[in-house]
Design a protein around this motif. Structure first.
Motif, PDB file in Angstrom:
ATOM      1  N   HIS A  19      15.083  26.202 -33.621  1.00  0.00           N
ATOM      2  CA  HIS A  19      15.499  25.782 -32.281  1.00  0.00           C
ATOM      3  C   HIS A  19      16.617  26.677 -31.779  1.00  0.00           C
ATOM      4  N   ASN A  20      16.850  26.628 -30.491  1.00  0.00           N
ATOM      5  CA  ASN A  20      17.859  27.470 -29.866  1.00  0.00           C
ATOM      6  C   ASN A  20      18.981  26.595 -29.320  1.00  0.00           C
ATOM      7  N   ALA A  21      19.518  25.710 -30.136  1.00  0.00           N
ATOM      8  CA  ALA A  21      20.530  24.767 -29.670  1.00  0.00           C
ATOM      9  C   ALA A  21      21.897  25.412 -29.498  1.00  0.00           C
ATOM     10  N   GLY A  22      22.164  26.472 -30.246  1.00  0.00           N
ATOM     11  CA  GLY A  22      23.470  27.116 -30.134  1.00  0.00           C
ATOM     12  C   GLY A  22      24.593  26.146 -30.460  1.00  0.00           C
ATOM     13  N   ASN A  23      25.568  26.020 -29.545  1.00  0.00           N
ATOM     14  CA  ASN A  23      26.704  25.117 -29.750  1.00  0.00           C
ATOM     15  C   ASN A  23      26.347  23.661 -29.509  1.00  0.00           C
ATOM     16  N   ASN A  24      25.138  23.374 -29.047  1.00  0.00           N
ATOM     17  CA  ASN A  24      24.720  22.011 -28.747  1.00  0.00           C
ATOM     18  C   ASN A  24      23.936  21.363 -29.882  1.00  0.00           C
ATOM     19  N   LYS A  25      23.990  21.942 -31.060  1.00  0.00           N
ATOM     20  CA  LYS A  25      23.259  21.405 -32.210  1.00  0.00           C
ATOM     21  C   LYS A  25      23.782  20.008 -32.541  1.00  0.00           C
ATOM     22  N   THR A  26      22.862  19.094 -32.859  1.00  0.00           N
ATOM     23  CA  THR A  26      23.254  17.737 -33.233  1.00  0.00           C
ATOM     24  C   THR A  26      22.537  17.306 -34.500  1.00  0.00           C
ATOM     25  N   TRP A  27      23.159  16.386 -35.215  1.00  0.00           N
ATOM     26  CA  TRP A  27      22.586  15.768 -36.395  1.00  0.00           C
ATOM     27  C   TRP A  27      22.529  14.273 -36.163  1.00  0.00           C
ATOM     28  N   ILE A  28      21.717  13.594 -36.942  1.00  0.00           N
ATOM     29  CA  ILE A  28      21.615  12.135 -36.857  1.00  0.00           C
ATOM     30  C   ILE A  28      22.013  11.537 -38.201  1.00  0.00           C
ATOM     31  N   VAL A  29      23.035  10.687 -38.172  1.00  0.00           N
ATOM     32  CA  VAL A  29      23.453   9.954 -39.362  1.00  0.00           C
ATOM     33  C   VAL A  29      22.758   8.606 -39.306  1.00  0.00           C
ATOM     34  N   ASP A  30      21.940   8.324 -40.297  1.00  0.00           N
ATOM     35  CA  ASP A  30      21.140   7.104 -40.339  1.00  0.00           C
ATOM     36  C   ASP A  30      21.867   6.056 -41.174  1.00  0.00           C
ATOM     37  N   ILE A  31      22.361   5.000 -40.510  1.00  0.00           N
ATOM     38  CA  ILE A  31      23.096   3.938 -41.199  1.00  0.00           C
ATOM     39  C   ILE A  31      22.244   2.683 -41.174  1.00  0.00           C
ATOM     40  N   ASP A  32      21.918   2.189 -42.346  1.00  0.00           N
ATOM     41  CA  ASP A  32      21.088   0.997 -42.467  1.00  0.00           C
ATOM     42  C   ASP A  32      21.945  -0.260 -42.493  1.00  0.00           C
ATOM     43  N   GLU A  33      21.278  -1.402 -42.432  1.00  0.00           N
ATOM     44  CA  GLU A  33      21.928  -2.713 -42.329  1.00  0.00           C
ATOM     45  C   GLU A  33      23.029  -2.935 -43.366  1.00  0.00           C
ATOM     46  N   GLU A  34      22.775  -2.549 -44.603  1.00  0.00           N
ATOM     47  CA  GLU A  34      23.750  -2.818 -45.660  1.00  0.00           C
ATOM     48  C   GLU A  34      25.035  -2.007 -45.508  1.00  0.00           C
ATOM     49  N   ASP A  35      25.007  -0.928 -44.719  1.00  0.00           N
ATOM     50  CA  ASP A  35      26.190  -0.093 -44.521  1.00  0.00           C
ATOM     51  C   ASP A  35      26.848  -0.300 -43.165  1.00  0.00           C
ATOM     52  N   LEU A  36      26.342  -1.222 -42.346  1.00  0.00           N
ATOM     53  CA  LEU A  36      26.883  -1.427 -40.996  1.00  0.00           C
ATOM     54  C   LEU A  36      28.363  -1.798 -41.013  1.00  0.00           C
ATOM     55  N   LYS A  37      28.812  -2.484 -42.034  1.00  0.00           N
ATOM     56  CA  LYS A  37      30.221  -2.880 -42.097  1.00  0.00           C
ATOM     57  C   LYS A  37      31.144  -1.670 -42.281  1.00  0.00           C
ATOM     58  N   HIS A  38      30.575  -0.520 -42.635  1.00  0.00           N
ATOM     59  CA  HIS A  38      31.357   0.695 -42.871  1.00  0.00           C
ATOM     60  C   HIS A  38      31.269   1.700 -41.725  1.00  0.00           C
ATOM     61  N   VAL A  39      30.668   1.318 -40.592  1.00  0.00           N
ATOM     62  CA  VAL A  39      30.423   2.278 -39.505  1.00  0.00           C
ATOM     63  C   VAL A  39      31.705   2.966 -39.048  1.00  0.00           C
ATOM     64  N   GLU A  40      32.756   2.208 -38.798  1.00  0.00           N
ATOM     65  CA  GLU A  40      33.993   2.814 -38.306  1.00  0.00           C
ATOM     66  C   GLU A  40      34.581   3.780 -39.330  1.00  0.00           C
ATOM     67  N   GLY A  41      34.535   3.428 -40.611  1.00  0.00           N
ATOM     68  CA  GLY A  41      35.020   4.324 -41.658  1.00  0.00           C
ATOM     69  C   GLY A  41      34.183   5.587 -41.759  1.00  0.00           C
ATOM     70  N   ILE A  42      32.875   5.440 -41.587  1.00  0.00           N
ATOM     71  CA  ILE A  42      31.976   6.598 -41.619  1.00  0.00           C
ATOM     72  C   ILE A  42      32.291   7.537 -40.469  1.00  0.00           C
ATOM     73  N   VAL A  43      32.446   6.981 -39.270  1.00  0.00           N
ATOM     74  CA  VAL A  43      32.758   7.806 -38.097  1.00  0.00           C
ATOM     75  C   VAL A  43      34.118   8.474 -38.266  1.00  0.00           C
ATOM     76  N   ASP A  44      35.114   7.750 -38.752  1.00  0.00           N
ATOM     77  CA  ASP A  44      36.438   8.339 -38.986  1.00  0.00           C
ATOM     78  C   ASP A  44      36.350   9.493 -39.980  1.00  0.00           C
ATOM     79  N   SER A  45      35.568   9.320 -41.029  1.00  0.00           N
ATOM     80  CA  SER A  45      35.400  10.384 -42.025  1.00  0.00           C
ATOM     81  C   SER A  45      34.770  11.620 -41.406  1.00  0.00           C
ATOM     82  N   ILE A  46      33.746  11.410 -40.595  1.00  0.00           N
ATOM     83  CA  ILE A  46      33.070  12.536 -39.939  1.00  0.00           C
ATOM     84  C   ILE A  46      34.043  13.267 -39.030  1.00  0.00           C
ATOM     85  N   GLU A  47      34.844  12.527 -38.275  1.00  0.00           N
ATOM     86  CA  GLU A  47      35.790  13.141 -37.343  1.00  0.00           C
ATOM     87  C   GLU A  47      36.868  13.951 -38.070  1.00  0.00           C
ATOM     88  N   LYS A  48      37.233  13.549 -39.287  1.00  0.00           N
ATOM     89  CA  LYS A  48      38.301  14.226 -40.022  1.00  0.00           C
ATOM     90  C   LYS A  48      37.827  15.456 -40.786  1.00  0.00           C
TER      91      LYS A  48
END
Length: 99
Positions: A19-48
């Motif tokens: 693909h030719n996404a360049g700087n617009n490349k995106t990924w998808i993090v798949d979080i299932d039901e059992e990990d929903l309670k950790h969503v904010e921690g997961i996002v914080d980790s990704i941001e850091k």
């Protein structure tokens, strides 16, 4: 020789790699039901995780069994130290939304 088993994913793999996404490349993090309670921690980790050039979270999409977080690329090896069981989709088709 009848060896066709690898052909099934060839088209989607090729589209993901070339693909030719360049700087617009995106990924998808798949979080299932059992990990929903950790969503904010997961996002914080990704941001850091390096690189810190931009905000990494783009969008959150609810799914039937959890949530998909669309992000910009980050250091996957570092992320896997904290969350080894989460799937990151980079170059394969994923159902983003199923009503």
């Amino acid at each position: 020789n009848g060896d066709y088993h690898k052909l099934m994913g060839t088209y989607s793999k090729t589209c993901g790699v070339t693909h030719n996404a360049g700087n617009n490349k995106t990924w998808i993090v798949d979080i299932d039901e059992e990990d929903l309670k950790h969503v904010e921690g997961i996002v914080d980790s990704i941001e850091k995780i390096e690189p810190l050039k931009y905000q990494k979270e783009v969008l959150r999409l609810p799914t039937k069994t959890g949530i998909h977080i669309i992000t910009r690329p980050f250091n996957l090896a570092e992320f896997k130290k904290w969350y080894p069981n989460l799937e990151i989709h980079k170059d394969n088709p994923v159902n983003l939304y199923i009503p």
